[in-house]
Design a protein around this motif. Sequence first.
Motif, PDB file in Angstrom:
ATOM      1  N   ASP A 217       0.848  -1.191   0.000  1.00  0.00           N
ATOM      2  CA  ASP A 217       0.000   0.000   0.000  1.00  0.00           C
ATOM      3  C   ASP A 217       0.883   1.240   0.000  1.00  0.00           C
ATOM      4  O   ASP A 217       1.745   1.396   0.875  1.00  0.00           O
ATOM      5  CB  ASP A 217      -0.903  -0.012   1.242  1.00  0.00           C
ATOM      6  N   THR A 220       0.484   3.664   3.386  1.00  0.00           N
ATOM      7  CA  THR A 220       0.886   3.193   4.719  1.00  0.00           C
ATOM      8  C   THR A 220       2.166   2.369   4.710  1.00  0.00           C
ATOM      9  O   THR A 220       2.798   2.192   5.755  1.00  0.00           O
ATOM     10  CB  THR A 220      -0.233   2.350   5.338  1.00  0.00           C
ATOM     11  N   ASN A 224      -1.003  -4.485   0.706  1.00  0.00           N
ATOM     12  CA  ASN A 224      -2.269  -3.948   0.213  1.00  0.00           C
ATOM     13  C   ASN A 224      -3.312  -5.055   0.050  1.00  0.00           C
ATOM     14  O   ASN A 224      -3.104  -6.204   0.441  1.00  0.00           O
ATOM     15  CB  ASN A 224      -2.052  -3.195  -1.103  1.00  0.00           C
ATOM     16  N   LEU A 268      -3.546   7.431   9.524  1.00  0.00           N
ATOM     17  CA  LEU A 268      -3.628   6.075   8.974  1.00  0.00           C
ATOM     18  C   LEU A 268      -2.265   5.387   8.995  1.00  0.00           C
ATOM     19  O   LEU A 268      -2.176   4.176   9.252  1.00  0.00           O
ATOM     20  CB  LEU A 268      -4.166   6.118   7.546  1.00  0.00           C
ATOM     21  N   ARG A 269      -1.219   6.153   8.729  1.00  0.00           N
ATOM     22  CA  ARG A 269       0.115   5.557   8.755  1.00  0.00           C
ATOM     23  C   ARG A 269       0.484   5.091  10.166  1.00  0.00           C
ATOM     24  O   ARG A 269       1.072   4.009  10.343  1.00  0.00           O
ATOM     25  CB  ARG A 269       1.143   6.552   8.221  1.00  0.00           C
ATOM     26  N   ALA A 272      -1.547   1.991  10.894  1.00  0.00           N
ATOM     27  CA  ALA A 272      -1.037   0.863  10.104  1.00  0.00           C
ATOM     28  C   ALA A 272       0.236   0.303  10.729  1.00  0.00           C
ATOM     29  O   ALA A 272       0.421  -0.919  10.815  1.00  0.00           O
ATOM     30  CB  ALA A 272      -0.773   1.314   8.673  1.00  0.00           C
ATOM     31  N   ARG A 288      -3.756  -3.244   4.543  1.00  0.00           N
ATOM     32  CA  ARG A 288      -4.794  -2.216   4.398  1.00  0.00           C
ATOM     33  C   ARG A 288      -5.837  -2.746   3.431  1.00  0.00           C
ATOM     34  O   ARG A 288      -5.536  -3.077   2.284  1.00  0.00           O
ATOM     35  CB  ARG A 288      -4.188  -0.916   3.876  1.00  0.00           C
ATOM     36  N   GLU A 292     -10.168   3.545   5.388  1.00  0.00           N
ATOM     37  CA  GLU A 292      -9.705   3.466   6.771  1.00  0.00           C
ATOM     38  C   GLU A 292      -9.910   2.068   7.357  1.00  0.00           C
ATOM     39  O   GLU A 292      -9.898   1.894   8.577  1.00  0.00           O
ATOM     40  CB  GLU A 292     -10.428   4.507   7.640  1.00  0.00           C
ATOM     41  N   PHE A 294      -8.701  -1.980   7.742  1.00  0.00           N
ATOM     42  CA  PHE A 294      -7.540  -2.856   7.738  1.00  0.00           C
ATOM     43  C   PHE A 294      -7.981  -4.287   8.016  1.00  0.00           C
ATOM     44  O   PHE A 294      -9.038  -4.512   8.608  1.00  0.00           O
ATOM     45  CB  PHE A 294      -6.523  -2.412   8.804  1.00  0.00           C
TER      46      PHE A 294
END
Length: 376
Positions: A217, A220, A224, A268-269, A272, A288, A292, A294
């Motif tokens: 991803d 992040t 992915n 988000l990072r 993650a 991810r 938003e 996961f």
Amino acid sequence: MDCMLRMPPEVERAEERDFGAERIRHLRHAIIVGLIVYNIYNLTSLHLMADIQPFTVAMRLLVLVPGSLAIFYLVPRVPPALRELLLLGGMFVASLLPLYLLYISQSAYASYTLGELPLVLLFGNMLLVLRFRLALIFTSVTSLAALWVIHYKPDFDPNLVFPLTVQVVTGLFFTLYGNWHVERQRCLTYLARYDAQNRADRAERRGDALRDLTLTDMLTGIPNRRHLDETLHAWLERDGEVLLMMVDVDHFKAFNDRFGHVAGDDCLRRIAEALSTFAARHDGFAARYGGEEFTLLFGSEAAAGGPFIADRLVRSIRDLAIPHPARTDGLTHVTVSAGYAATGEGGVREARDLVTRADLALYEAKSAGRNRSRAG
């Protein structure tokens, strides 16, 4: 590769790794063959150097033979550079000793022993294949010594000076040229091989990098959706349970509206990274899913502790204490909701069914007030 046929140090080391053992085998075989042939010339001293024949035999058997056997022993036991220098030293003894014997002999036939010299040059330059820079030193010194003996030995037949000089010079040229040709071909061949291997390695690394990009991803830095799908299918094909957990950031739209998308991306990072660390701690996998959302996967050992793991995960994000003043439920920090399902419950082994069950459980957690987990 320079004019002395020296390759870059890293290439020289690589060639030694690839072909060092083969060269050592070749050298040891050549040394034994060379010793046998060289000592046959003890017989010639009976006729050509009768005045010092016992001394010539003693020098060959007591000096050259032990020295050659010592080199035979040391060749596989010393570094490559020292190995090549030992060969050079051995060839100097093999070439200069007959010249010394010729110089001190008073026999009228001693000059005929110079016929041995081209054979010594041939052995060093073409059979041992001294490295060209060392072959150049060996050939030059040996030839200069031979020319000095021819021109300055007392009572040397003057009629032989010119023809023997020509023989020495031509022997020098041909054996040195042969060595240069063989060594140049060796270097060119290995440089081409080394370059091809490097290109292949670079292509493989680029391929791996591109593959990593397609499975990572971009925002992040964690796996992915595509990577998740591949991993989930692979895990489901194995024996054992799989626990799948869907995680959603609570009130994330309100966070973006309040702080902007740059801050939302940072949020988000951070989440993650925390989820990835959490998954790794339990031998799991985090990705991810999109937006938003996961997804986390856990194996058989963790599957039985689904409720405990889910609650710890929710708490770990809450403990990040990321400020979220835009919430309307009384909380002031970012939280997540989680829904989970395991393959052992109802015998589910299809990825789609497992995701659906976990997704429904996530919906229940959010409906129940968020910041919590539910089983599917």
